[in-house]
Design a protein around this motif. Structure first.
Motif, PDB file in Angstrom:
ATOM      1  N   GLY A 168       0.793  -1.229   0.000  1.00 47.02           N
ATOM      2  CA  GLY A 168       0.000   0.000   0.000  1.00 47.02           C
ATOM      3  C   GLY A 168       0.819   1.270   0.000  1.00 47.02           C
ATOM      4  O   GLY A 168       0.261   2.369   0.018  1.00 47.02           O
ATOM      5  N   GLU A 169       2.177   1.150  -0.015  1.00 48.12           N
ATOM      6  CA  GLU A 169       3.008   2.358  -0.034  1.00 48.12           C
ATOM      7  C   GLU A 169       2.785   3.104  -1.347  1.00 48.12           C
ATOM      8  O   GLU A 169       2.808   2.512  -2.420  1.00 48.12           O
ATOM      9  N   SER A 220      -1.388  15.661 -10.968  1.00 51.54           N
ATOM     10  CA  SER A 220      -0.511  14.724 -10.262  1.00 51.54           C
ATOM     11  C   SER A 220      -1.203  13.370 -10.162  1.00 51.54           C
ATOM     12  O   SER A 220      -2.428  13.277 -10.305  1.00 51.54           O
ATOM     13  N   VAL A 221      -0.418  12.322  -9.926  1.00 54.46           N
ATOM     14  CA  VAL A 221      -0.952  10.962  -9.863  1.00 54.46           C
ATOM     15  C   VAL A 221      -0.361  10.230  -8.664  1.00 54.46           C
ATOM     16  O   VAL A 221       0.671  10.625  -8.112  1.00 54.46           O
ATOM     17  N   ASP A 222      -1.028   9.157  -8.256  1.00 55.41           N
ATOM     18  CA  ASP A 222      -0.532   8.298  -7.186  1.00 55.41           C
ATOM     19  C   ASP A 222       0.321   7.187  -7.792  1.00 55.41           C
ATOM     20  O   ASP A 222      -0.090   6.529  -8.754  1.00 55.41           O
ATOM     21  N   VAL A 223       1.504   6.990  -7.223  1.00 53.36           N
ATOM     22  CA  VAL A 223       2.435   5.972  -7.705  1.00 53.36           C
ATOM     23  C   VAL A 223       2.608   4.913  -6.619  1.00 53.36           C
ATOM     24  O   VAL A 223       2.885   5.245  -5.466  1.00 53.36           O
ATOM     25  N   TYR A 224       2.435   3.638  -7.005  1.00 51.83           N
ATOM     26  CA  TYR A 224       2.640   2.506  -6.105  1.00 51.83           C
ATOM     27  C   TYR A 224       3.854   1.728  -6.597  1.00 51.83           C
ATOM     28  O   TYR A 224       3.925   1.354  -7.766  1.00 51.83           O
ATOM     29  N   ALA A 225       4.806   1.501  -5.710  1.00 52.11           N
ATOM     30  CA  ALA A 225       6.017   0.754  -6.072  1.00 52.11           C
ATOM     31  C   ALA A 225       6.736   0.350  -4.794  1.00 52.11           C
ATOM     32  O   ALA A 225       6.270   0.640  -3.678  1.00 52.11           O
ATOM     33  N   LYS A 232      12.051   2.277  -5.052  1.00 52.09           N
ATOM     34  CA  LYS A 232      11.681   2.972  -6.295  1.00 52.09           C
ATOM     35  C   LYS A 232      10.896   4.239  -6.003  1.00 52.09           C
ATOM     36  O   LYS A 232      11.034   5.243  -6.711  1.00 52.09           O
ATOM     37  N   LEU A 233      10.048   4.207  -4.983  1.00 56.43           N
ATOM     38  CA  LEU A 233       9.280   5.406  -4.646  1.00 56.43           C
ATOM     39  C   LEU A 233      10.210   6.573  -4.314  1.00 56.43           C
ATOM     40  O   LEU A 233       9.937   7.717  -4.670  1.00 56.43           O
ATOM     41  N   ASP A 234      11.315   6.289  -3.640  1.00 55.02           N
ATOM     42  CA  ASP A 234      12.261   7.344  -3.277  1.00 55.02           C
ATOM     43  C   ASP A 234      12.890   7.991  -4.510  1.00 55.02           C
ATOM     44  O   ASP A 234      13.250   9.169  -4.483  1.00 55.02           O
ATOM     45  N   SER A 235      13.043   7.222  -5.585  1.00 56.04           N
ATOM     46  CA  SER A 235      13.735   7.731  -6.774  1.00 56.04           C
ATOM     47  C   SER A 235      12.796   8.412  -7.772  1.00 56.04           C
ATOM     48  O   SER A 235      13.255   9.081  -8.690  1.00 56.04           O
ATOM     49  N   ILE A 236      11.498   8.245  -7.610  1.00 60.53           N
ATOM     50  CA  ILE A 236      10.538   8.814  -8.575  1.00 60.53           C
ATOM     51  C   ILE A 236      10.193  10.236  -8.160  1.00 60.53           C
ATOM     52  O   ILE A 236       9.674  10.464  -7.065  1.00 60.53           O
ATOM     53  N   ARG A 237      10.491  11.193  -9.014  1.00 59.72           N
ATOM     54  CA  ARG A 237      10.187  12.607  -8.761  1.00 59.72           C
ATOM     55  C   ARG A 237       9.015  13.104  -9.595  1.00 59.72           C
ATOM     56  O   ARG A 237       8.351  14.071  -9.238  1.00 59.72           O
ATOM     57  N   SER A 240       3.803   6.902 -19.062  1.00 64.24           N
ATOM     58  CA  SER A 240       4.852   5.886 -19.152  1.00 64.24           C
ATOM     59  C   SER A 240       5.378   5.560 -17.754  1.00 64.24           C
ATOM     60  O   SER A 240       5.579   6.466 -16.944  1.00 64.24           O
ATOM     61  N   HIS A 241       5.591   4.290 -17.507  1.00 64.84           N
ATOM     62  CA  HIS A 241       6.159   3.880 -16.220  1.00 64.84           C
ATOM     63  C   HIS A 241       6.724   2.480 -16.346  1.00 64.84           C
ATOM     64  O   HIS A 241       6.419   1.748 -17.305  1.00 64.84           O
ATOM     65  N   ALA A 242       7.550   2.116 -15.406  1.00 64.60           N
ATOM     66  CA  ALA A 242       8.169   0.788 -15.415  1.00 64.60           C
ATOM     67  C   ALA A 242       7.123  -0.297 -15.185  1.00 64.60           C
ATOM     68  O   ALA A 242       6.025  -0.038 -14.665  1.00 64.60           O
ATOM     69  N   HIS A 243       7.489  -1.519 -15.564  1.00 69.75           N
ATOM     70  CA  HIS A 243       6.551  -2.637 -15.461  1.00 69.75           C
ATOM     71  C   HIS A 243       6.148  -2.928 -14.026  1.00 69.75           C
ATOM     72  O   HIS A 243       5.034  -3.374 -13.761  1.00 69.75           O
ATOM     73  N   ASP A 244       7.056  -2.660 -13.082  1.00 71.56           N
ATOM     74  CA  ASP A 244       6.768  -2.967 -11.681  1.00 71.56           C
ATOM     75  C   ASP A 244       6.291  -1.737 -10.908  1.00 71.56           C
ATOM     76  O   ASP A 244       6.386  -1.692  -9.680  1.00 71.56           O
ATOM     77  N   VAL A 245       5.786  -0.744 -11.620  1.00 68.07           N
ATOM     78  CA  VAL A 245       5.255   0.474 -11.000  1.00 68.07           C
ATOM     79  C   VAL A 245       3.809   0.654 -11.442  1.00 68.07           C
ATOM     80  O   VAL A 245       3.491   0.529 -12.629  1.00 68.07           O
ATOM     81  N   LYS A 246       2.948   0.946 -10.489  1.00 65.16           N
ATOM     82  CA  LYS A 246       1.540   1.186 -10.802  1.00 65.16           C
ATOM     83  C   LYS A 246       1.239   2.671 -10.652  1.00 65.16           C
ATOM     84  O   LYS A 246       1.610   3.297  -9.660  1.00 65.16           O
TER      85      LYS A 246
END
Length: 312
Positions: free
Chosen positions: A132-133, A162-167, A171-176, A199-205
């Motif tokens: 849930g992070e 803005s959007v909510d990113v789950y990872a 990875k959350l720390d590196s996404i700006r 666009s986002h990585a395969h393991d990022v929602k």
């Protein structure tokens, strides 16, 4: 005569159809191999777990069977969805791996007895999750968006902005920011509204995965503004720097709608007392230190002015 010709033609069509049926029956009774796409989904996900990879993926399976059964798989509703139980494949470190042999076994259980699975691609499937992070980040556009000649992009609006990113926490720390898919538009002069994916990585929602971007345009205009005051940097206490003239003109390029709101105080022009004291001369240099957002090609009407230093 016409009646006889019609009977012969109908007889010809009948035997042609009959031979076609025989040919099709013989052909479909042969054994074939065809590659098909099979949907795969992860089921049994706990309520406190958020799947960050796509919930439904696909694998390419090569099926071997009689032609009529292959046709049913390709064009009918005979292909099943493979359900992967989350608990059976969870590695406990934010992801799970399913081997091709497991996928093949699960697929064969749901196909007809006569059908065999020759190959499965890719060699394995991976799914990713977190507990849930999430993180809320802004959106930025990428690509090539160029308005018509003499126009420029004056403003960009995102809906939502803005959007909510789950990872994973790392990875959350590196996404700006999250970027759009590459956009390619040119030669427009009115407001351009674009609906696009992110666009986002395969393991990022990312939620939501689609947004709307609006590009507002304005006409580029060459203009000038008079009466911009000259300020002094690094001036010691007890001293006053007077320049002649005290105010100068700035030339620039800006959007037509922005020009009417500009004031001389929006521009900052400076003379450096430290430079004057180190290199004394009859004139001092002045510099354009700051201009309002959206201003381009700003230049001073003059780069040197007369000056006088007085004691306060």
């Amino acid at each position: 005569m016409f009646s006889n010709v019609n009977k012969q033609f109908l007889t010809f069509l009948f035997f042609l159809l009959l031979s076609g049926i025989f040919w099709l029956t013989i052909t479909l009774n042969e054994t074939y191999e065809r590659e098909v796409k099979v949907p795969v989904e992860v089921v049994g996900i706990p309520k406190n777990v958020v799947l960050t990879s796509p919930a439904v993926d696909t694998v390419r399976a090569t099926l071997r069977d009689k032609g009529w059964m292959i046709v049913a798989y390709l064009y009918g509703q005979r292909l099943p969805t493979i359900s992967l139980n989350y608990k059976n494949y969870d590695r406990g470190n934010g992801g799970g791996i399913v081997s091709a042999s497991d996928i093949k076994r699960l697929l064969e259980q749901q196909l007809e007895i006569s059908t065999t699975v020759s190959a499965v691609k890719p060699d394995r499937l991976e799914f990713f999750y977190n507990n849930g992070e999430r993180k809320r980040v802004p959106i930025r556009w990428t690509g090539r968006v160029i308005p018509e000649h003499l126009y420029f992009i004056s403003q960009v609006n995102y809906m939502p902005d803005s959007v909510d990113v789950y990872a994973s926490p790392e990875k959350l720390d590196s996404i700006r920011a999250v970027y759009t898919e590459p956009l390619n538009y040119a030669g427009f002069r009115d407001t351009l509204a674009v609906s696009c994916r992110l666009s986002h990585a395969h393991d990022v929602k990312v939620v939501p995965e689609r947004i709307q971007v609006e590009f507002f345009t304005d006409v580029l205009t060459e203009e000038h503004i008079d009466g911009v005051p000259i300020q002094c940097l690094n001036l010691p206490k007890g001293k006053v720097l007077r320049t002649f003239p005290a105010k100068v003109k700035v030339h620039f390029v800006a959007g037509a709608s922005q020009i009417k709101y500009l004031r001389p105080e929006d521009f900052i022009i400076v003379a450096d007392y430290r430079e004057i004291s180190q290199n004394p001369s009859e004139k001092c240099n002045i510099y354009l230190q700051s201009v309002p957002h959206g201003i381009s090609r700003a230049t001073l009407d003059t780069k040197q002015v007369d000056y006088l230093i007085e004691e306060d």
